[in-house]
Enzyme design. Structure first.
Site, PDB file in Angstrom:
ATOM      1  N   ASP A  95      21.572  22.040  -9.617  1.00 60.43           N
ATOM      2  CA  ASP A  95      21.515  23.253 -10.277  1.00 60.43           C
ATOM      3  C   ASP A  95      20.169  24.000  -9.769  1.00 60.43           C
ATOM      4  O   ASP A  95      20.430  25.120  -9.561  1.00 60.43           O
ATOM      5  CB  ASP A  95      21.132  22.824 -11.430  1.00 60.43           C
ATOM      6  CG  ASP A  95      20.759  23.978 -12.599  1.00 60.43           C
ATOM      7  OD1 ASP A  95      21.803  24.866 -12.607  1.00 60.43           O
ATOM      8  OD2 ASP A  95      19.780  24.014 -13.197  1.00 60.43           O
ATOM      9  N   ASP A  98      15.932  20.647  -9.222  1.00 56.11           N
ATOM     10  CA  ASP A  98      15.893  19.477  -9.664  1.00 56.11           C
ATOM     11  C   ASP A  98      17.510  18.666  -9.246  1.00 56.11           C
ATOM     12  O   ASP A  98      18.065  19.166  -8.235  1.00 56.11           O
ATOM     13  CB  ASP A  98      15.721  19.239 -11.129  1.00 56.11           C
ATOM     14  CG  ASP A  98      16.893  20.102 -11.853  1.00 56.11           C
ATOM     15  OD1 ASP A  98      17.746  20.784 -11.036  1.00 56.11           O
ATOM     16  OD2 ASP A  98      16.944  20.269 -13.017  1.00 56.11           O
ATOM     17  N   TYR A 246      18.274  22.803 -21.870  1.00 59.25           N
ATOM     18  CA  TYR A 246      18.442  23.290 -20.529  1.00 59.25           C
ATOM     19  C   TYR A 246      19.273  24.522 -20.552  1.00 59.25           C
ATOM     20  O   TYR A 246      18.935  25.790 -20.089  1.00 59.25           O
ATOM     21  CB  TYR A 246      19.049  22.202 -19.711  1.00 59.25           C
ATOM     22  CG  TYR A 246      18.189  21.012 -19.955  1.00 59.25           C
ATOM     23  CD1 TYR A 246      16.922  20.847 -19.096  1.00 59.25           C
ATOM     24  CD2 TYR A 246      18.408  20.131 -20.803  1.00 59.25           C
ATOM     25  CE1 TYR A 246      16.068  19.793 -19.152  1.00 59.25           C
ATOM     26  CE2 TYR A 246      17.552  18.957 -20.999  1.00 59.25           C
ATOM     27  CZ  TYR A 246      16.211  18.804 -20.164  1.00 59.25           C
ATOM     28  OH  TYR A 246      15.403  17.823 -20.399  1.00 59.25           O
ATOM     29  N   GLU A 489      11.150  28.629  -9.161  1.00 55.62           N
ATOM     30  CA  GLU A 489      12.037  27.751  -9.198  1.00 55.62           C
ATOM     31  C   GLU A 489      13.450  28.518  -8.777  1.00 55.62           C
ATOM     32  O   GLU A 489      13.635  29.396  -9.582  1.00 55.62           O
ATOM     33  CB  GLU A 489      12.481  26.977 -10.251  1.00 55.62           C
ATOM     34  CG  GLU A 489      13.414  25.975 -10.325  1.00 55.62           C
ATOM     35  CD  GLU A 489      13.272  24.948 -11.429  1.00 55.62           C
ATOM     36  OE1 GLU A 489      12.950  25.053 -12.327  1.00 55.62           O
ATOM     37  OE2 GLU A 489      14.174  23.946 -11.129  1.00 55.62           O
TER      38      GLU A 489
END
Ligand SMILES: *[C@@H]1O[C@H](CO)[C@@H](O)[C@H](O)[C@H]1NC(C)=O
Ligand SMILES: *[C@@H]1O[C@H](CO)[C@@H](O)[C@H](O)[C@H]1NC(C)=O
Ligand SMILES: *[C@@H]1O[C@H](CO)[C@@H](O)[C@H](O)[C@H]1NC(C)=O
Length: 516
Positions: A95, A98, A246, A489
Protein backbone atom coordinates in the site's frame (compact mmCIF):
# COMPACT_ATOMS: atom_id res chain seq x y z
CA UNK A 1 -18.80 4.21 -26.10
CA UNK A 2 -20.51 5.33 -29.26
CA UNK A 3 -19.78 7.92 -31.88
CA UNK A 4 -19.06 11.50 -31.06
CA UNK A 5 -21.85 13.94 -31.66
CA UNK A 6 -21.90 15.19 -35.19
CA UNK A 7 -22.54 18.85 -35.96
CA UNK A 8 -26.11 19.37 -37.00
CA UNK A 9 -25.60 22.32 -39.39
CA UNK A 10 -23.99 22.24 -42.80
CA UNK A 11 -21.88 24.76 -44.62
CA UNK A 12 -22.29 27.53 -42.04
CA UNK A 13 -21.00 25.26 -39.33
CA UNK A 14 -18.10 24.30 -41.53
CA UNK A 15 -17.08 27.90 -42.06
CA UNK A 16 -17.39 28.67 -38.36
CA UNK A 17 -15.30 25.61 -37.57
CA UNK A 18 -12.57 26.57 -40.02
CA UNK A 19 -12.44 30.09 -38.59
CA UNK A 20 -12.45 28.83 -35.00
CA UNK A 21 -9.83 26.23 -35.83
CA UNK A 22 -7.55 28.88 -37.33
CA UNK A 23 -8.13 31.08 -34.31
CA UNK A 24 -7.35 28.23 -31.93
CA UNK A 25 -4.13 27.44 -33.79
CA UNK A 26 -3.14 31.10 -33.74
CA UNK A 27 -3.87 31.21 -30.01
CA UNK A 28 -1.83 28.09 -29.37
CA UNK A 29 1.06 29.49 -31.37
CA UNK A 30 0.84 32.90 -29.70
CA UNK A 31 0.22 31.86 -26.12
CA UNK A 32 1.37 28.28 -26.20
CA UNK A 33 4.71 29.03 -24.64
CA UNK A 34 3.28 31.13 -21.90
CA UNK A 35 0.89 28.33 -20.91
CA UNK A 36 3.53 25.66 -21.20
CA UNK A 37 1.76 24.28 -24.24
CA UNK A 38 3.95 23.69 -27.27
CA UNK A 39 2.82 23.39 -30.86
CA UNK A 40 0.20 20.68 -31.24
CA UNK A 41 1.78 17.29 -30.74
CA UNK A 42 4.93 18.55 -29.07
CA UNK A 43 6.18 16.44 -26.23
CA UNK A 44 7.04 18.18 -23.00
CA UNK A 45 10.36 16.68 -21.92
CA UNK A 46 9.77 17.87 -18.39
CA UNK A 47 6.56 15.91 -17.92
CA UNK A 48 7.91 13.02 -19.98
CA UNK A 49 10.92 12.74 -17.66
CA UNK A 50 8.70 12.99 -14.60
CA UNK A 51 6.36 10.33 -15.96
CA UNK A 52 9.23 7.91 -16.50
CA UNK A 53 10.37 8.48 -12.93
CA UNK A 54 6.87 8.18 -11.44
CA UNK A 55 6.20 4.86 -13.18
CA UNK A 56 9.03 3.21 -11.21
CA UNK A 57 7.10 3.33 -8.00
CA UNK A 58 4.79 0.52 -9.10
CA UNK A 59 7.86 -1.70 -9.43
CA UNK A 60 9.02 -0.65 -5.97
CA UNK A 61 5.65 -1.72 -4.52
CA UNK A 62 5.21 -5.11 -6.18
CA UNK A 63 4.62 -8.13 -3.98
CA UNK A 64 5.18 -11.74 -5.03
CA UNK A 65 7.62 -13.42 -7.38
CA UNK A 66 9.04 -10.54 -9.40
CA UNK A 67 9.35 -10.67 -13.17
CA UNK A 68 11.97 -8.54 -14.98
CA UNK A 69 12.65 -6.75 -11.72
CA UNK A 70 14.24 -3.36 -12.37
CA UNK A 71 14.70 -2.30 -8.75
CA UNK A 72 18.10 -3.51 -7.52
CA UNK A 73 17.12 -3.52 -3.86
CA UNK A 74 13.82 -5.37 -4.33
CA UNK A 75 13.31 -9.13 -4.49
CA UNK A 76 10.61 -11.76 -4.12
CA UNK A 77 8.36 -11.44 -1.10
CA UNK A 78 5.03 -12.59 0.37
CA UNK A 79 5.09 -15.74 -1.76
CA UNK A 80 2.81 -17.54 0.70
CA UNK A 81 0.13 -14.87 0.83
CA UNK A 82 -3.29 -16.49 0.44
CA UNK A 83 -2.13 -19.99 1.30
CA UNK A 84 -4.42 -20.21 4.37
CA UNK A 85 -7.36 -20.17 1.96
CA UNK A 86 -5.63 -22.19 -0.73
CA UNK A 87 -5.35 -19.10 -2.89
CA UNK A 88 -2.42 -17.39 -4.56
CA UNK A 89 -2.56 -13.83 -3.28
CA UNK A 90 1.17 -13.28 -3.68
CA UNK A 91 0.87 -10.56 -6.30
CA UNK A 92 -0.70 -7.14 -5.88
CA UNK A 93 1.11 -4.14 -4.44
CA UNK A 94 2.05 -2.97 -1.00
CA UNK A 95 0.00 0.00 0.00
CA UNK A 96 2.56 2.57 1.08
CA UNK A 97 5.66 2.44 3.28
CA UNK A 98 4.40 -0.71 4.99
CA UNK A 99 3.61 -4.22 3.80
CA UNK A 100 -0.13 -4.31 3.99
CA UNK A 101 -2.19 -5.22 0.99
CA UNK A 102 -5.35 -3.20 1.54
CA UNK A 103 -7.91 -4.08 -1.11
CA UNK A 104 -9.86 -0.83 -1.06
CA UNK A 105 -7.06 1.56 -2.08
CA UNK A 106 -5.35 -1.12 -4.19
CA UNK A 107 -8.44 -1.54 -6.37
CA UNK A 108 -8.69 2.25 -6.68
CA UNK A 109 -5.07 2.29 -7.87
CA UNK A 110 -6.01 -0.15 -10.63
CA UNK A 111 -9.10 1.82 -11.67
CA UNK A 112 -7.18 5.08 -11.95
CA UNK A 113 -4.27 3.45 -13.77
CA UNK A 114 -6.74 1.93 -16.24
CA UNK A 115 -8.36 5.30 -16.80
CA UNK A 116 -4.95 6.89 -17.44
CA UNK A 117 -4.07 4.16 -19.95
CA UNK A 118 -7.43 4.41 -21.72
CA UNK A 119 -7.21 8.17 -22.17
CA UNK A 120 -3.49 8.72 -22.52
CA UNK A 121 -2.07 5.37 -23.60
CA UNK A 122 -0.81 6.94 -26.84
CA UNK A 123 1.26 9.41 -24.87
CA UNK A 124 2.61 6.60 -22.72
CA UNK A 125 3.40 4.58 -25.82
CA UNK A 126 5.42 7.42 -27.34
CA UNK A 127 7.71 7.20 -24.27
CA UNK A 128 7.76 3.39 -24.10
CA UNK A 129 5.73 3.53 -20.92
CA UNK A 130 2.55 1.85 -22.11
CA UNK A 131 3.72 -1.74 -21.69
CA UNK A 132 5.14 -1.08 -18.20
CA UNK A 133 1.85 0.61 -17.25
CA UNK A 134 -0.16 -2.37 -18.49
CA UNK A 135 2.20 -4.79 -16.72
CA UNK A 136 1.75 -2.91 -13.45
CA UNK A 137 -2.00 -2.85 -13.89
CA UNK A 138 -2.07 -6.58 -14.56
CA UNK A 139 0.04 -7.18 -11.46
CA UNK A 140 -2.90 -5.86 -9.48
CA UNK A 141 -5.74 -7.36 -11.52
CA UNK A 142 -4.12 -10.83 -11.39
CA UNK A 143 -4.30 -10.50 -7.62
CA UNK A 144 -7.89 -9.27 -7.72
CA UNK A 145 -8.97 -12.20 -9.90
CA UNK A 146 -7.55 -14.62 -7.33
CA UNK A 147 -9.08 -12.63 -4.48
CA UNK A 148 -12.54 -13.34 -5.90
CA UNK A 149 -12.66 -17.16 -5.85
CA UNK A 150 -16.42 -17.44 -5.79
CA UNK A 151 -19.71 -15.60 -6.07
CA UNK A 152 -20.39 -13.27 -3.13
CA UNK A 153 -16.91 -13.61 -1.66
CA UNK A 154 -13.97 -11.23 -2.00
CA UNK A 155 -10.72 -11.18 -0.07
CA UNK A 156 -10.07 -7.55 0.74
CA UNK A 157 -6.91 -7.59 2.82
CA UNK A 158 -3.70 -9.52 3.36
CA UNK A 159 -1.80 -8.86 6.57
CA UNK A 160 -2.75 -7.68 10.03
CA UNK A 161 -2.24 -3.90 10.13
CA UNK A 162 -1.55 -3.84 13.88
CA UNK A 163 1.07 -6.60 13.71
CA UNK A 164 2.48 -5.18 10.48
CA UNK A 165 2.97 -1.75 11.98
CA UNK A 166 4.84 -3.21 14.95
CA UNK A 167 7.60 -4.25 12.58
CA UNK A 168 10.19 -2.35 10.60
CA UNK A 169 11.62 -4.81 8.10
CA UNK A 170 12.09 -5.37 4.39
CA UNK A 171 9.23 -7.11 2.57
CA UNK A 172 11.71 -9.76 1.46
CA UNK A 173 12.49 -10.61 5.12
CA UNK A 174 8.97 -10.39 6.48
CA UNK A 175 8.11 -13.09 9.03
CA UNK A 176 4.92 -11.73 10.54
CA UNK A 177 1.68 -13.67 10.02
CA UNK A 178 -0.35 -12.68 6.97
CA UNK A 179 -3.99 -13.26 7.92
CA UNK A 180 -6.67 -12.87 5.25
CA UNK A 181 -9.83 -10.79 5.52
CA UNK A 182 -12.85 -11.25 3.31
CA UNK A 183 -16.29 -9.80 2.74
CA UNK A 184 -19.27 -12.13 2.33
CA UNK A 185 -23.04 -11.81 2.38
CA UNK A 186 -23.01 -11.85 6.18
CA UNK A 187 -20.27 -9.20 6.33
CA UNK A 188 -20.78 -7.28 3.09
CA UNK A 189 -18.73 -4.35 1.86
CA UNK A 190 -20.32 -2.70 -1.16
CA UNK A 191 -17.63 0.01 -1.22
CA UNK A 192 -14.64 -2.30 -1.56
CA UNK A 193 -16.52 -4.78 -3.75
CA UNK A 194 -17.79 -2.09 -6.12
CA UNK A 195 -14.35 -0.46 -6.32
CA UNK A 196 -12.95 -3.86 -7.26
CA UNK A 197 -15.68 -4.17 -9.91
CA UNK A 198 -14.68 -0.73 -11.24
CA UNK A 199 -11.03 -1.80 -11.38
CA UNK A 200 -11.84 -4.95 -13.31
CA UNK A 201 -14.33 -3.30 -15.68
CA UNK A 202 -11.90 -0.50 -16.57
CA UNK A 203 -8.99 -2.94 -16.92
CA UNK A 204 -11.13 -5.14 -19.18
CA UNK A 205 -11.19 -2.18 -21.60
CA UNK A 206 -7.42 -1.77 -21.35
CA UNK A 207 -6.80 -5.41 -22.32
CA UNK A 208 -9.63 -5.71 -24.82
CA UNK A 209 -7.50 -5.54 -27.96
CA UNK A 210 -4.21 -6.98 -26.68
CA UNK A 211 -5.53 -9.90 -24.59
CA UNK A 212 -9.20 -10.46 -25.25
CA UNK A 213 -9.42 -13.63 -23.19
CA UNK A 214 -8.09 -11.86 -20.12
CA UNK A 215 -10.35 -8.91 -20.84
CA UNK A 216 -13.44 -11.16 -20.82
CA UNK A 217 -12.28 -12.82 -17.62
CA UNK A 218 -12.01 -9.40 -15.95
CA UNK A 219 -15.39 -8.30 -17.23
CA UNK A 220 -17.03 -11.46 -15.89
CA UNK A 221 -15.56 -10.80 -12.44
CA UNK A 222 -16.60 -7.15 -12.64
CA UNK A 223 -20.23 -7.95 -13.40
CA UNK A 224 -20.42 -10.60 -10.72
CA UNK A 225 -18.84 -8.29 -8.14
CA UNK A 226 -21.20 -5.47 -9.04
CA UNK A 227 -24.21 -7.65 -8.33
CA UNK A 228 -22.66 -8.72 -5.00
CA UNK A 229 -22.07 -5.06 -4.08
CA UNK A 230 -25.52 -3.99 -5.20
CA UNK A 231 -27.59 -6.84 -3.78
CA UNK A 232 -25.80 -7.11 -0.43
CA UNK A 233 -25.38 -3.54 0.60
CA UNK A 234 -23.13 -2.56 3.45
CA UNK A 235 -20.10 -0.48 4.38
CA UNK A 236 -17.04 -2.66 4.80
CA UNK A 237 -15.54 -0.62 7.60
CA UNK A 238 -18.74 -0.99 9.62
CA UNK A 239 -18.73 -4.75 9.17
CA UNK A 240 -14.98 -5.09 9.64
CA UNK A 241 -14.22 -2.36 12.20
CA UNK A 242 -10.50 -3.24 12.25
CA UNK A 243 -9.98 -1.35 8.99
CA UNK A 244 -11.35 1.93 10.37
CA UNK A 245 -7.98 3.25 11.51
CA UNK A 246 -6.56 2.73 8.02
CA UNK A 247 -9.05 3.05 5.18
CA UNK A 248 -12.35 3.94 6.77
CA UNK A 249 -15.03 4.24 4.11
CA UNK A 250 -17.57 7.02 4.43
CA UNK A 251 -20.12 5.04 2.43
CA UNK A 252 -20.66 2.83 -0.59
CA UNK A 253 -23.04 4.91 -2.74
CA UNK A 254 -20.18 6.61 -4.60
CA UNK A 255 -18.48 3.31 -5.40
CA UNK A 256 -21.74 1.79 -6.69
CA UNK A 257 -22.17 4.71 -9.11
CA UNK A 258 -18.48 4.65 -10.12
CA UNK A 259 -18.57 0.90 -10.76
CA UNK A 260 -21.80 1.17 -12.76
CA UNK A 261 -20.25 3.95 -14.84
CA UNK A 262 -17.23 1.81 -15.66
CA UNK A 263 -19.43 -1.18 -16.39
CA UNK A 264 -21.48 0.94 -18.78
CA UNK A 265 -18.31 1.90 -20.65
CA UNK A 266 -17.10 -1.69 -20.69
CA UNK A 267 -20.41 -3.28 -21.76
CA UNK A 268 -22.49 -0.45 -23.34
CA UNK A 269 -25.36 -2.05 -21.43
CA UNK A 270 -27.84 0.76 -20.75
CA UNK A 271 -29.10 -0.83 -17.53
CA UNK A 272 -25.92 0.55 -15.92
CA UNK A 273 -26.88 4.03 -17.10
CA UNK A 274 -30.37 3.52 -15.76
CA UNK A 275 -28.72 2.67 -12.45
CA UNK A 276 -26.73 5.91 -12.27
CA UNK A 277 -29.57 8.14 -13.46
CA UNK A 278 -32.34 6.51 -11.42
CA UNK A 279 -32.96 6.13 -7.70
CA UNK A 280 -29.35 5.38 -6.82
CA UNK A 281 -28.17 8.46 -8.66
CA UNK A 282 -30.73 10.53 -6.82
CA UNK A 283 -29.72 9.02 -3.48
CA UNK A 284 -25.96 9.06 -3.84
CA UNK A 285 -24.66 11.28 -6.66
CA UNK A 286 -24.90 14.50 -4.69
CA UNK A 287 -25.56 16.44 -7.89
CA UNK A 288 -24.43 20.03 -7.78
CA UNK A 289 -22.05 19.61 -4.86
CA UNK A 290 -18.28 19.55 -5.41
CA UNK A 291 -16.17 17.17 -3.31
CA UNK A 292 -12.55 15.97 -3.44
CA UNK A 293 -11.58 12.93 -5.51
CA UNK A 294 -9.75 10.41 -3.32
CA UNK A 295 -9.44 6.72 -2.42
CA UNK A 296 -12.59 7.23 -0.36
CA UNK A 297 -14.69 9.55 -2.53
CA UNK A 298 -15.26 8.44 -6.10
CA UNK A 299 -18.02 10.94 -6.89
CA UNK A 300 -15.84 13.56 -8.60
CA UNK A 301 -14.36 10.85 -10.82
CA UNK A 302 -17.85 9.55 -11.57
CA UNK A 303 -19.08 13.00 -12.59
CA UNK A 304 -16.16 13.48 -14.97
CA UNK A 305 -16.34 9.94 -16.35
CA UNK A 306 -20.07 10.26 -17.03
CA UNK A 307 -19.61 13.73 -18.54
CA UNK A 308 -18.01 11.74 -21.38
CA UNK A 309 -21.46 10.41 -22.23
CA UNK A 310 -22.80 13.94 -22.35
CA UNK A 311 -19.87 15.15 -24.48
CA UNK A 312 -19.54 12.25 -26.88
CA UNK A 313 -22.82 10.34 -26.80
CA UNK A 314 -24.23 8.09 -28.11
CA UNK A 315 -27.26 10.32 -28.40
CA UNK A 316 -29.77 7.94 -26.84
CA UNK A 317 -27.50 7.84 -23.78
CA UNK A 318 -26.64 11.53 -23.62
CA UNK A 319 -30.33 12.39 -23.94
CA UNK A 320 -31.28 10.28 -20.95
CA UNK A 321 -32.93 12.15 -18.14
CA UNK A 322 -30.41 13.08 -15.40
CA UNK A 323 -27.27 12.11 -17.32
CA UNK A 324 -26.54 15.81 -17.79
CA UNK A 325 -26.55 16.20 -14.00
CA UNK A 326 -23.18 14.49 -13.92
CA UNK A 327 -21.65 16.85 -16.47
CA UNK A 328 -23.14 19.84 -14.68
CA UNK A 329 -21.62 18.65 -11.43
CA UNK A 330 -18.27 18.09 -13.14
CA UNK A 331 -18.51 21.73 -14.26
CA UNK A 332 -19.19 22.85 -10.70
CA UNK A 333 -16.07 20.96 -9.63
CA UNK A 334 -13.99 22.53 -12.40
CA UNK A 335 -15.22 25.99 -11.42
CA UNK A 336 -14.13 25.37 -7.85
CA UNK A 337 -10.63 24.38 -8.99
CA UNK A 338 -9.93 27.33 -11.29
CA UNK A 339 -8.20 29.93 -9.10
CA UNK A 340 -9.82 32.92 -10.85
CA UNK A 341 -13.33 31.55 -10.88
CA UNK A 342 -16.02 33.27 -8.75
CA UNK A 343 -16.62 29.92 -7.02
CA UNK A 344 -12.91 29.08 -6.57
CA UNK A 345 -12.19 27.07 -3.46
CA UNK A 346 -10.19 28.94 -0.84
CA UNK A 347 -8.37 25.74 0.15
CA UNK A 348 -4.99 26.74 -1.25
CA UNK A 349 -1.57 27.48 0.14
CA UNK A 350 0.24 30.75 -0.46
CA UNK A 351 2.39 28.84 -2.91
CA UNK A 352 -0.70 28.00 -4.96
CA UNK A 353 -1.21 24.35 -4.06
CA UNK A 354 -4.73 23.11 -3.40
CA UNK A 355 -4.56 22.07 0.20
CA UNK A 356 -7.24 20.10 2.01
CA UNK A 357 -5.63 17.75 4.50
CA UNK A 358 -2.38 17.67 6.42
CA UNK A 359 -2.20 13.90 5.91
CA UNK A 360 -1.00 13.07 2.41
CA UNK A 361 -1.65 16.64 1.32
CA UNK A 362 -0.77 16.05 -2.32
CA UNK A 363 -3.65 13.66 -2.84
CA UNK A 364 -6.36 16.25 -3.51
CA UNK A 365 -4.27 18.56 -5.72
CA UNK A 366 -2.96 15.81 -7.97
CA UNK A 367 -6.33 14.04 -8.17
CA UNK A 368 -8.12 17.31 -8.94
CA UNK A 369 -5.54 18.26 -11.55
CA UNK A 370 -5.96 14.86 -13.23
CA UNK A 371 -9.71 15.46 -13.50
CA UNK A 372 -9.08 18.99 -14.82
CA UNK A 373 -6.82 17.69 -17.61
CA UNK A 374 -9.44 15.10 -18.56
CA UNK A 375 -12.26 17.61 -18.56
CA UNK A 376 -10.19 20.11 -20.53
CA UNK A 377 -9.48 17.45 -23.15
CA UNK A 378 -13.15 16.41 -23.30
CA UNK A 379 -14.04 20.04 -23.96
CA UNK A 380 -11.41 20.37 -26.69
CA UNK A 381 -12.32 17.09 -28.37
CA UNK A 382 -16.00 17.92 -28.42
CA UNK A 383 -15.44 21.48 -29.63
CA UNK A 384 -16.73 22.97 -26.37
CA UNK A 385 -14.90 26.27 -26.05
CA UNK A 386 -16.40 27.69 -22.86
CA UNK A 387 -16.96 26.66 -19.29
CA UNK A 388 -19.33 29.03 -17.50
CA UNK A 389 -18.65 29.71 -13.84
CA UNK A 390 -21.35 32.11 -12.67
CA UNK A 391 -20.70 35.32 -14.56
CA UNK A 392 -17.28 34.36 -15.92
CA UNK A 393 -16.32 32.00 -18.64
CA UNK A 394 -13.19 29.88 -18.92
CA UNK A 395 -11.51 27.88 -21.64
CA UNK A 396 -10.05 24.38 -21.80
CA UNK A 397 -6.58 25.91 -21.59
CA UNK A 398 -7.48 27.59 -18.30
CA UNK A 399 -8.15 24.15 -16.87
CA UNK A 400 -4.92 22.84 -18.30
CA UNK A 401 -3.05 25.79 -16.90
CA UNK A 402 -4.47 25.02 -13.46
CA UNK A 403 -3.33 21.39 -13.77
CA UNK A 404 0.13 22.53 -14.84
CA UNK A 405 0.34 24.84 -11.83
CA UNK A 406 -0.23 21.88 -9.52
CA UNK A 407 2.23 19.59 -11.30
CA UNK A 408 4.88 22.29 -11.44
CA UNK A 409 4.46 22.86 -7.73
CA UNK A 410 4.99 19.15 -7.09
CA UNK A 411 8.05 19.05 -9.34
CA UNK A 412 9.86 21.90 -7.62
CA UNK A 413 8.19 25.23 -8.34
CA UNK A 414 7.29 25.71 -4.67
CA UNK A 415 8.54 27.66 -1.63
CA UNK A 416 10.73 24.71 -0.49
CA UNK A 417 12.28 24.65 -3.96
CA UNK A 418 12.20 20.87 -3.91
CA UNK A 419 10.59 18.11 -5.90
CA UNK A 420 8.08 15.96 -4.03
CA UNK A 421 8.60 13.21 -6.60
CA UNK A 422 11.47 11.06 -5.38
CA UNK A 423 14.23 10.68 -7.96
CA UNK A 424 13.19 13.72 -9.96
CA UNK A 425 15.46 16.80 -10.12
CA UNK A 426 18.38 17.75 -7.87
CA UNK A 427 16.49 18.09 -4.63
CA UNK A 428 13.91 15.62 -3.40
CA UNK A 429 13.11 13.95 -0.04
CA UNK A 430 15.93 11.75 1.27
CA UNK A 431 14.13 10.31 4.30
CA UNK A 432 11.00 8.88 2.73
CA UNK A 433 8.91 6.87 5.20
CA UNK A 434 9.31 3.55 3.44
CA UNK A 435 10.65 0.41 5.09
CA UNK A 436 12.20 -1.17 2.03
CA UNK A 437 13.96 2.04 1.02
CA UNK A 438 15.29 2.66 4.52
CA UNK A 439 17.05 -0.69 5.04
CA UNK A 440 20.14 -1.77 3.08
CA UNK A 441 19.32 -4.72 0.86
CA UNK A 442 22.11 -6.82 2.40
CA UNK A 443 21.15 -6.17 6.04
CA UNK A 444 19.62 -9.07 7.92
CA UNK A 445 16.57 -7.66 9.56
CA UNK A 446 13.58 -9.11 11.28
CA UNK A 447 10.45 -7.51 12.62
CA UNK A 448 12.10 -5.89 15.63
CA UNK A 449 15.78 -5.29 14.90
CA UNK A 450 14.96 -3.21 11.84
CA UNK A 451 13.74 -0.24 13.89
CA UNK A 452 17.28 1.09 14.05
CA UNK A 453 16.92 1.89 10.36
CA UNK A 454 13.88 4.03 11.02
CA UNK A 455 15.77 5.84 13.76
CA UNK A 456 19.00 6.28 11.78
CA UNK A 457 19.85 9.87 10.95
CA UNK A 458 21.35 8.87 7.60
CA UNK A 459 19.37 9.30 4.36
CA UNK A 460 17.64 6.22 2.96
CA UNK A 461 20.22 3.83 1.48
CA UNK A 462 17.80 2.98 -1.34
CA UNK A 463 16.01 5.51 -3.50
CA UNK A 464 12.26 4.81 -3.69
CA UNK A 465 12.24 6.17 -7.22
CA UNK A 466 8.86 7.48 -8.28
CA UNK A 467 7.45 7.81 -4.78
CA UNK A 468 5.20 10.83 -4.47
CA UNK A 469 5.50 11.76 -0.81
CA UNK A 470 2.56 12.87 1.32
CA UNK A 471 3.31 16.53 0.76
CA UNK A 472 3.81 19.89 2.42
CA UNK A 473 1.98 21.62 5.26
CA UNK A 474 -0.56 24.36 4.80
CA UNK A 475 2.29 26.86 5.01
CA UNK A 476 4.16 25.12 2.16
CA UNK A 477 6.70 23.57 4.57
CA UNK A 478 8.08 20.07 4.41
CA UNK A 479 10.02 18.28 7.14
CA UNK A 480 12.23 15.62 5.58
CA UNK A 481 12.33 13.13 8.43
CA UNK A 482 11.82 9.39 8.19
CA UNK A 483 9.35 9.23 11.04
CA UNK A 484 7.21 11.98 9.52
CA UNK A 485 4.69 9.61 7.99
CA UNK A 486 2.13 12.39 7.68
CA UNK A 487 4.25 14.23 5.10
CA UNK A 488 6.83 11.69 4.02
CA UNK A 489 4.94 8.48 3.29
CA UNK A 490 4.19 7.70 -0.35
CA UNK A 491 1.22 5.63 -1.45
CA UNK A 492 0.59 3.50 -4.49
CA UNK A 493 -2.80 5.10 -5.18
CA UNK A 494 -1.45 8.65 -5.25
CA UNK A 495 1.20 7.47 -7.69
CA UNK A 496 -1.53 6.15 -9.99
CA UNK A 497 -3.26 9.51 -10.02
CA UNK A 498 0.02 11.33 -10.59
CA UNK A 499 0.93 9.01 -13.46
CA UNK A 500 -2.46 9.76 -15.02
CA UNK A 501 -1.94 13.48 -14.62
CA UNK A 502 1.58 13.46 -16.08
CA UNK A 503 0.58 11.28 -19.01
CA UNK A 504 -2.16 13.78 -19.85
CA UNK A 505 0.36 16.62 -19.90
CA UNK A 506 3.14 14.87 -21.81
CA UNK A 507 1.76 15.91 -25.15
CA UNK A 508 -0.37 18.87 -26.07
CA UNK A 509 -2.24 16.90 -28.70
CA UNK A 510 -4.05 14.55 -26.35
CA UNK A 511 -7.43 13.91 -27.85
CA UNK A 512 -9.44 11.48 -25.79
CA UNK A 513 -10.96 8.83 -27.98
CA UNK A 514 -13.79 6.46 -27.79
CA UNK A 515 -12.91 3.66 -25.36
CA UNK A 516 -12.83 0.61 -27.58
C1 LIG B 1 -15.18 5.70 10.41
O1 LIG B 1 -16.20 6.36 9.71
C2 LIG B 1 -17.46 6.31 10.38
C3 LIG B 1 -18.51 6.88 9.43
O2 LIG B 1 -18.06 8.03 8.79
C4 LIG B 1 -17.34 7.05 11.71
O3 LIG B 1 -18.56 6.99 12.39
C5 LIG B 1 -16.23 6.41 12.53
O4 LIG B 1 -16.04 7.15 13.72
C6 LIG B 1 -14.93 6.38 11.76
N1 LIG B 1 -13.93 5.65 12.52
C7 LIG B 1 -12.72 6.13 12.78
C8 LIG B 1 -11.82 5.26 13.58
O5 LIG B 1 -12.35 7.22 12.38
C1 LIG C 1 -34.00 11.91 -12.24
O1 LIG C 1 -33.74 12.34 -10.92
C2 LIG C 1 -34.88 12.75 -10.21
C3 LIG C 1 -34.44 13.26 -8.86
O2 LIG C 1 -33.39 14.14 -8.94
C4 LIG C 1 -35.85 11.59 -10.06
O3 LIG C 1 -37.01 12.01 -9.40
C5 LIG C 1 -36.19 11.04 -11.43
O4 LIG C 1 -36.97 9.89 -11.30
C6 LIG C 1 -34.93 10.70 -12.22
N1 LIG C 1 -35.24 10.29 -13.56
C7 LIG C 1 -35.13 9.02 -14.00
C8 LIG C 1 -35.46 8.78 -15.44
O5 LIG C 1 -34.76 8.11 -13.29
C1 LIG D 1 7.79 7.96 15.39
O1 LIG D 1 6.48 8.49 15.43
C2 LIG D 1 5.58 7.75 16.20
C3 LIG D 1 4.19 8.33 16.01
O2 LIG D 1 4.21 9.71 16.11
C4 LIG D 1 6.05 7.74 17.66
O3 LIG D 1 5.18 6.97 18.43
C5 LIG D 1 7.46 7.17 17.71
O4 LIG D 1 7.96 7.26 19.04
C6 LIG D 1 8.39 7.89 16.78
N1 LIG D 1 9.66 7.20 16.72
C7 LIG D 1 10.82 7.82 16.66
C8 LIG D 1 12.03 6.97 16.62
O5 LIG D 1 10.92 9.03 16.66
Amino acid sequence: MGERKKPRGYIGVLIVMVVLGGLALALVLTYGKQFGIGPVGAVSTKYADALKVAMHFFDVQKSGKLVNNKISWRGDSALEDGRDANLDLSKGMYDAGDHMKFGFPMAFTATVLSWAILEYGDNMESLNQLQPAKDSLKWITDYLVNAHPKHNELYIQVGDPVADHECWDRPEDMTEKRPLTKVTTSKPGSDVVAETAAAMASASLVFKSSNSKYSSLLLGHAEDLFSFANEHRGTYSKNIPGVQSYYNSTGYGDELLWAASWLYHATKDSTYLEFVTGEDGKDYANWGTPTWFSWDDKLPGTHVLLSRVSFFGPEDASDMENISEYRKTAEVIMCSLLPDSPSATASRTQGGLLWVSKWHALQQPVASAFLAVLFSDYMLSSGTSKLECDSESFSPSDLREFAISQVDYVLGDNPMKMSYLVGYSEKYPQYVHHRGASIPADATTDCKNGWKWLESDKPNPNVATGALVGGPSESDKYVDSRNNSMQGEPSTYNSAVFVGLLSGLVSSSSVPKTFK
